[in-house]
Design an enzyme around this catalytic site. Structure first.
Site, PDB file in Angstrom:
ATOM      1  N   GLU A  74       0.856  -3.481   7.246  1.00  0.00           N
ATOM      2  CA  GLU A  74       1.477  -2.719   6.156  1.00  0.00           C
ATOM      3  C   GLU A  74       0.665  -1.441   6.034  1.00  0.00           C
ATOM      4  OE1 GLU A  74       2.176  -0.999   3.144  1.00  0.00           O
ATOM      5  OE2 GLU A  74       1.344  -2.621   1.914  1.00  0.00           O
ATOM      6  N   CYS A  97       0.979   3.153  -1.221  1.00  0.00           N
ATOM      7  CA  CYS A  97       1.629   3.330   0.077  1.00  0.00           C
ATOM      8  C   CYS A  97       3.104   3.655  -0.149  1.00  0.00           C
ATOM      9  CB  CYS A  97       1.437   2.117   0.958  1.00  0.00           C
ATOM     10  SG  CYS A  97       1.984   0.626   0.188  1.00  0.00           S
TER      11      CYS A  97
HETATM   12  C1  UN1 Z   1       0.598  -0.560  -1.787  1.00  0.00           C
HETATM   13  O1  UN1 Z   1       0.542   0.590  -2.218  1.00  0.00           O
HETATM   14  O2  UN1 Z   1      -0.120  -0.908  -0.805  1.00  0.00           O
HETATM   15  O3  UN1 Z   1       5.836  -1.342  -4.554  1.00  0.00           O
HETATM   16  C2  UN1 Z   1       1.408  -1.640  -2.396  1.00  0.00           C
HETATM   17  C3  UN1 Z   1       4.775  -0.956  -5.062  1.00  0.00           C
HETATM   18  C4  UN1 Z   1       3.736  -2.002  -5.393  1.00  0.00           C
HETATM   19  C5  UN1 Z   1       2.922  -2.340  -4.208  1.00  0.00           C
HETATM   20  C6  UN1 Z   1       2.307  -1.182  -3.503  1.00  0.00           C
HETATM   21  N1  UN1 Z   1       4.420  -3.171  -5.897  1.00  0.00           N
HETATM   22  O4  UN1 Z   1       4.541   0.206  -5.310  1.00  0.00           O
END
Ligand code: UN1
Length: 502
Positions: free
Chosen positions: A255, A289
């Site tokens: 990821e 992310c």
């Molecule tokens: C991340 O930034 O690695 O969907 C995860 C989202 C959060 C998870 C982000 N529930 O923004």
């Protein structure tokens, strides 16, 4: 002083004194000052932890899944009781605002609940056999120790997505958290251990934490006793982890961030779009992310919408989130993040951009912390820095006239994590969700690309790495699929009509 508050939070959470002493200083992005010390694991420690996990696996895999679920239920119980304290520690260690820190713990609780239900639903198929008096079926068996490498920006939730599923699937978990956020990891480990004591008879070494840097992560990645490594972080890191795992036929869940885009169509509810875009682009100081980094706005509404966005960017409250609930933007994680942001903005200017914001604020008050005004960047075209992920609050805005061309631009980047469209025209929405639409793993309509619920599978395509975590059937990645054919007759018919008479 922040260090004192951290001490009392760790006391409250029950983290033992020996765990929080060591040679490495831990800093808070809120002040840039030291808030504690930890001891990193050696490669030898890592190898020993893997041996423990392997032994734990032999016992844990025999525990019926709903009993395994009971441990996860108790972990969820501990997390509920610790929500405020752990959430605050997340704020101090990762810099996110208080409501997001608590939200992160809520995300852990949610996945625990999900996994408890799942522990009674690890279903396999029965499959029609082509042969008389034969039955085919699938079983899902535990896989073995799962290595989990997590990033600073979701210092605890991403562990829980992996751990809650891995545990009910029958696997031990070895966690290497980000070097930047070891204290929250130690707190979670303590909560897990408390749940394990309450559950009783839990094998030693079922869930462990290895603090440290790349060398510790490499032990997990290279050891064949760890059949699965789930890694969250940069594409550069994931490329190495993925390749090394592939070399030994280890399984990976990658990821690796995104360069997420949204399209604002003429029929969009602009009030709604404005709020969604502000949260997605500015929230968590642009360090998700799933953060929105590219925005395509239709020509006919562009100027009006830009004017509204500019007002939001100019007025959004930035600062130490512990000081006020009105603060919506905390600090960047460190100096390197600030430098990367400035480099991207400089490059954007060289590509003809008009940059609003992006400057450091409160520098006198916090010389060692990096608070910035989020940057709104009007780009003449999708070039230069727009094509790469910069882990900072920069939103590149571009005009479009034709939706198909906008979708093509949207997809013309290396990452493929999350995306969204703002439109009340169902043809536009459905086109974006269709095979000819967004090429991402997450494709939303009339919400931003960030802030996913745990019930769906989370992850994305292309340089995001292809892995899926959390909900839906992501659990299957943590298990070994067994296909069995049983003959309950007296003949031996061969498949495909093959004859082999002896
Ligand atoms: C991340 O930034 O690695 O969907 C995860 C989202 C959060 C998870 C982000 N529930 O923004």
């Amino acid at each position: 002083m922040l260090a004192n508050e951290v001490t009392s939070l760790l006391d409250h959470l029950g983290v033992s004194a020996d765990r929080r002493t060591g040679a490495r200083a831990v800093r808070s992005p809120l002040t840039g000052k030291t808030i504690g010390h930890v001891q990193d694991a050696s490669q030898q420690d890592a190898a020993e932890t893997i041996a423990l996990a392997e032994a734990a696996f032999r016992r844990w895999r025999e525990v019926p899944p709903p009993r395994r679920g009971e441990l996860v239920r108790l972990l969820g119980h501990e997390l509920r009781a610790a929500r405020d304290a752990l959430g605050r520690l997340v704020t101090i260690e990762a810099g996110k605002i208080v409501s997001e820190g608590r939200g992160e713990v809520q995300e852990m609780i949610d996945i625990c609940d999900f996994a408890v239900g799942l522990s009674r639903q690890l279903y396999g198929l029965t499959i029609a056999s082509e042969r008389p008096h034969h039955r085919m079926m699938e079983q899902w068996h535990p896989l073995g120790p799962a290595g989990v490498i997590t990033s600073f920006n979701f210092p605890v939730a991403v562990w829980s997505w992996n751990a809650a599923l891995a545990l009910v699937c029958g696997n031990p978990v070895i966690w290497k958290p980000s070097e930047k956020t070891p204290l929250t990891a130690l707190a979670v480990q303590t909560l897990f251990e408390r749940a394990a004591v309450r559950a009783g008879n839990i094998p030693h070494g079922l869930c462990t934490v290895l603090l440290g840097g790349r060398d510790v992560g490499e032990v997990l990645v290279n050891d064949p006793r760890v059949p699965l490594v789930s890694a969250t972080g940069s594409t550069a890191m994931g490329r190495e982890v993925g390749t090394q795992l592939a070399r030994r036929f280890g399984r990976s869940i990658l990821e690796l961030g995104g360069n997420n885009g949204s399209i604002v169509c003429p029929s969009a509810n602009l009030d709604l779009a404005l709020r969604a875009i502000a949260f997605a682009a500015i929230g968590t100081a642009g360090q998700r992310c799933t953060t929105l980094r590219r925005l395509f706005v239709h020509d006919s509404i562009h100027d009006e919408f830009m004017a509204r966005l500019k007002r939001v960017y100019a007025s959004v409250r930035i600062g130490d989130p512990l000081k006020s609930d009105e603060v919506l933007v905390g600090p960047l994680i460190d100096a390197a993040a600030f430098e990367n942001m400035q480099r991207a903005l400089k490059e954007a200017r060289a590509h003809g951009a008009q940059v609003h914001g992006g400057e450091r604020v409160d520098e006198k008050q916090f010389p060692d912390a990096y608070y910035v005004r989020p940057a709104l960047v009007e780009m003449p075209a999708q070039t230069g820095p727009v094509l790469v992920e910069t882990f900072a609050p920069i939103l590149y805005v571009m005009k479009y006239t034709d939706l198909d061309a906008a979708i093509e631009q949207h997809n013309a980047v290396a990452h493929g994590l999350s995306s969204s469209i703002f439109s009340t025209d169902m043809r536009e929405v459905e086109t974006f969700l269709s095979v000819a639409g967004s090429d991402c793993g997450i494709v939303n309509a009339n919400i931003g690309p960030s802030g996913a619920e745990i019930g769906g599978a989370f992850g994305g395509e292309k340089e995001t790495g292809g892995g899926r975590e959390a909900g839906s059937d992501a659990w299957k990645a943590y298990m070994r699929r067994v296909t069995s054919t049983v003959n309950y007759g007296d003949d031996l018919p061969l498949a495909q009509g093959v004859r082999f008479d002896i």
